[in-house]
Design a protein around this motif. Structure first.
Motif, PDB file in Angstrom:
ATOM      1  N   GLY A 116      43.456  39.853  37.996  1.00  0.00           N
ATOM      2  CA  GLY A 116      44.023  38.884  37.060  1.00  0.00           C
ATOM      3  C   GLY A 116      43.790  37.425  37.404  1.00  0.00           C
ATOM      4  O   GLY A 116      44.191  36.542  36.640  1.00  0.00           O
ATOM      5  N   ARG A 117      43.155  37.135  38.525  1.00  0.00           N
ATOM      6  CA  ARG A 117      42.853  35.729  38.851  1.00  0.00           C
ATOM      7  C   ARG A 117      41.805  35.151  37.900  1.00  0.00           C
ATOM      8  O   ARG A 117      41.730  33.943  37.705  1.00  0.00           O
ATOM      9  CB  ARG A 117      42.330  35.607  40.290  1.00  0.00           C
ATOM     10  CG  ARG A 117      43.421  35.457  41.314  1.00  0.00           C
ATOM     11  CD  ARG A 117      42.869  35.379  42.742  1.00  0.00           C
ATOM     12  NE  ARG A 117      41.857  34.364  42.939  1.00  0.00           N
ATOM     13  CZ  ARG A 117      42.108  33.050  43.039  1.00  0.00           C
ATOM     14  NH1 ARG A 117      43.344  32.601  42.911  1.00  0.00           N
ATOM     15  NH2 ARG A 117      41.129  32.183  43.237  1.00  0.00           N
ATOM     16  N   GLY A 132      32.654  44.766  35.089  1.00  0.00           N
ATOM     17  CA  GLY A 132      34.064  44.935  34.762  1.00  0.00           C
ATOM     18  C   GLY A 132      34.892  45.358  35.958  1.00  0.00           C
ATOM     19  O   GLY A 132      36.034  44.920  36.142  1.00  0.00           O
ATOM     20  N   ARG A 133      34.308  46.186  36.800  1.00  0.00           N
ATOM     21  CA  ARG A 133      35.037  46.638  38.005  1.00  0.00           C
ATOM     22  C   ARG A 133      35.233  45.476  38.981  1.00  0.00           C
ATOM     23  O   ARG A 133      36.265  45.393  39.655  1.00  0.00           O
ATOM     24  CB  ARG A 133      34.294  47.797  38.665  1.00  0.00           C
ATOM     25  CG  ARG A 133      34.331  49.079  37.833  1.00  0.00           C
ATOM     26  CD  ARG A 133      33.856  50.283  38.616  1.00  0.00           C
ATOM     27  NE  ARG A 133      32.429  50.254  38.908  1.00  0.00           N
ATOM     28  CZ  ARG A 133      31.473  50.702  38.098  1.00  0.00           C
ATOM     29  NH1 ARG A 133      31.794  51.209  36.911  1.00  0.00           N
ATOM     30  NH2 ARG A 133      30.194  50.638  38.434  1.00  0.00           N
ATOM     31  N   TYR A 134      34.255  44.589  39.067  1.00  0.00           N
ATOM     32  CA  TYR A 134      34.434  43.408  39.914  1.00  0.00           C
ATOM     33  C   TYR A 134      35.566  42.531  39.378  1.00  0.00           C
ATOM     34  O   TYR A 134      36.388  42.012  40.142  1.00  0.00           O
ATOM     35  CB  TYR A 134      33.135  42.593  39.972  1.00  0.00           C
ATOM     36  CG  TYR A 134      32.143  43.106  40.987  1.00  0.00           C
ATOM     37  CD1 TYR A 134      32.371  42.956  42.353  1.00  0.00           C
ATOM     38  CD2 TYR A 134      30.967  43.748  40.585  1.00  0.00           C
ATOM     39  CE1 TYR A 134      31.459  43.424  43.292  1.00  0.00           C
ATOM     40  CE2 TYR A 134      30.044  44.217  41.509  1.00  0.00           C
ATOM     41  CZ  TYR A 134      30.302  44.059  42.865  1.00  0.00           C
ATOM     42  OH  TYR A 134      29.407  44.517  43.793  1.00  0.00           O
ATOM     43  N   ILE A 135      35.625  42.354  38.068  1.00  0.00           N
ATOM     44  CA  ILE A 135      36.705  41.555  37.479  1.00  0.00           C
ATOM     45  C   ILE A 135      38.054  42.202  37.756  1.00  0.00           C
ATOM     46  O   ILE A 135      39.025  41.525  38.111  1.00  0.00           O
ATOM     47  CB  ILE A 135      36.488  41.395  35.962  1.00  0.00           C
ATOM     48  CG1 ILE A 135      35.238  40.563  35.693  1.00  0.00           C
ATOM     49  CG2 ILE A 135      37.705  40.712  35.320  1.00  0.00           C
ATOM     50  CD1 ILE A 135      34.882  40.454  34.230  1.00  0.00           C
ATOM     51  N   PRO A 177      45.870  31.757  35.413  1.00  0.00           N
ATOM     52  CA  PRO A 177      44.633  32.456  35.765  1.00  0.00           C
ATOM     53  C   PRO A 177      43.420  31.779  35.151  1.00  0.00           C
ATOM     54  O   PRO A 177      43.500  31.175  34.074  1.00  0.00           O
ATOM     55  CB  PRO A 177      44.846  33.864  35.197  1.00  0.00           C
ATOM     56  CG  PRO A 177      45.912  33.714  34.164  1.00  0.00           C
ATOM     57  CD  PRO A 177      46.794  32.608  34.651  1.00  0.00           C
ATOM     58  N   ALA A 178      42.302  31.862  35.836  1.00  0.00           N
ATOM     59  CA  ALA A 178      41.077  31.228  35.352  1.00  0.00           C
ATOM     60  C   ALA A 178      40.524  32.004  34.163  1.00  0.00           C
ATOM     61  O   ALA A 178      40.358  33.220  34.228  1.00  0.00           O
ATOM     62  CB  ALA A 178      40.045  31.167  36.471  1.00  0.00           C
ATOM     63  N   LEU A 179      40.246  31.292  33.075  1.00  0.00           N
ATOM     64  CA  LEU A 179      39.638  31.894  31.892  1.00  0.00           C
ATOM     65  C   LEU A 179      38.321  31.201  31.612  1.00  0.00           C
ATOM     66  O   LEU A 179      38.259  29.972  31.541  1.00  0.00           O
ATOM     67  CB  LEU A 179      40.567  31.753  30.684  1.00  0.00           C
ATOM     68  CG  LEU A 179      40.001  32.204  29.328  1.00  0.00           C
ATOM     69  CD1 LEU A 179      39.725  33.701  29.333  1.00  0.00           C
ATOM     70  CD2 LEU A 179      40.960  31.853  28.187  1.00  0.00           C
TER      71      LEU A 179
END
Length: 368
Positions: free
Chosen positions: A108-109, A100-103, A38-40
């Motif tokens: 989890g990507r 946060g809701r968009y994330i 996943p992208a961090l």
């Protein structure tokens, strides 16, 4: 701006625009590559001059995170968020909860963390809406502010670069010019001071300069003069692109090793450093301590384990500089080669595995 052309140029996977009118949220999430996981990448809040400038910054930073995570040996891809706004006056709880809701919707990507203009407290608010956030308060079992880990990694990488340039990694008696003395650089100055380095510092924030001068006996200079001072090591620790056509003729340092992202305005400036014989510690390799530290949270945070990994930045810089020396590549290109090699190897392995009739399970299925 031709968006798809920009995405195709460096093979980005996804670009998302997130807005919430009530809170004033205007955010751009760029996901560059998820081959390794996943992208961090952190969330930056900045007063961009235009929306196009914000998009370009998000894309550039996301790609940098792909390479940083790959070279650091992390099983994580690269992504980044920029929020358009003044971090000193435009923040509010609703904004970060909406973000946060968009994330959470990305399932989890993409995993975020703090960056320029955001704080541990902002990450705590995001955590109210999603689990896909790191760098929250230690009370949540997290690592907290990543600045000390970033600084420790820069310190280790600087020592490795010094050894390549001077034959010893001791910084005692070395003059280090630090551009920008925010949280990361202030912690870096502590390590340098304790080893006996002489510090020259600057920042547009006069209070930050005063604090560093009083605490570590640093000499202060005007921001316009830091690039040209007599020093052994130049440590860019503010915003990027300080290595450019104007600054190159002024640099007296034999080593460039700092915490800033995107220190080279263009790749050709890295070529120029190489031609001048200046040892350059590639930014995304040397400043990876923060992301290494917060990545440890994904396994249940253990500070001792995390800092052992951060200390390996010394080895990473040594390896990059050795490849540069033996191949003739500029150090930034040597670092890119290492990152690309790791990503390509996994892509090819995965393609072969699937082509031969095998199937992979998601991490959730494996846990399951």
């Amino acid at each position: 701006m031709e968006l798809f052309a920009a995405l195709e140029r460096d093979d980005y996977e996804e670009l998302l625009f997130c807005q919430d009118k009530a809170s004033g949220l205007k955010a751009i999430i760029a996901i560059h590559d998820t081959t390794l996981g996943p992208a961090l990448g952190g969330t930056r809040m900045w007063t961009y001059a235009s929306e196009e400038e914000a998009i370009i910054d998000a894309l550039r930073l996301a790609k940098g995170m792909t390479y940083k995570n790959a070279v650091s040996g992390l099983n994580l891809g690269g992504g980044k968020t920029v929020i358009i706004g003044d971090p000193k006056k435009d923040k509010n709880e609703a904004m970060f909860r909406a973000f946060g809701r968009y994330i959470q919707g990305l399932n989890g990507r993409y995993i975020t963390a703090e960056d320029v203009g955001t704080t541990e407290e902002d990450m705590n608010i995001i955590y109210e809406e999603t689990d896909y956030v790191t760098g929250t308060s230690p009370s949540y079992g997290s690592s907290g502010n990543p600045s000390p880990a970033t600084a420790y990694g820069v310190y280790q990488g600087m020592k490795a670069a010094a050894k390549a340039a001077f034959g010893t990694d001791s910084l005692e008696g070395r003059t280090v010019a630090v551009q920008g003395v925010g949280n990361v650089a202030f912690s870096l100055c502590k390590h340098l001071y304790e080893e006996g380095a002489q510090l020259i510092v600057t920042d547009i924030n006069k209070e930050a300069v005063r604090r560093t001068v009083e605490t570590y006996g640093a000499k202060a200079v005007d921001p316009a003069d830091i690039i040209s001072v007599d020093c052994d090591i130049y440590a860019p620790c503010a915003l990027g692109a300080t290595i450019n056509d104007d600054s190159l003729p002024l640099i007296k340092a034999k080593v460039i090793a700092g915490a800033a992202n995107n220190q080279l305005k263009e790749p050709r400036h890295g070529d120029a450093l190489h031609g001048l014989g200046i040892v350059y510690a590639p930014d995304y390799v040397i400043n990876a301590g923060g992301v290494i530290n917060i990545a440890d949270e994904l396994n249940g945070y253990n500070k001792e384990r995390a800092y052992k990994q951060v200390a390996k930045i010394y080895d990473s810089i040594t390896r990059v500089l050795e490849i540069s020396r033996t191949s003739g590549l500029p150090s930034y290109a040597a670092a890119d080669h290492l990152a690309q090699e790791r990503i390509s190897m996994l892509k090819n392995s995965r393609s072969t595995f699937l082509r031969d009739g095998h199937h992979t399970l998601s991490r959730r299925q494996l846990r399951g």
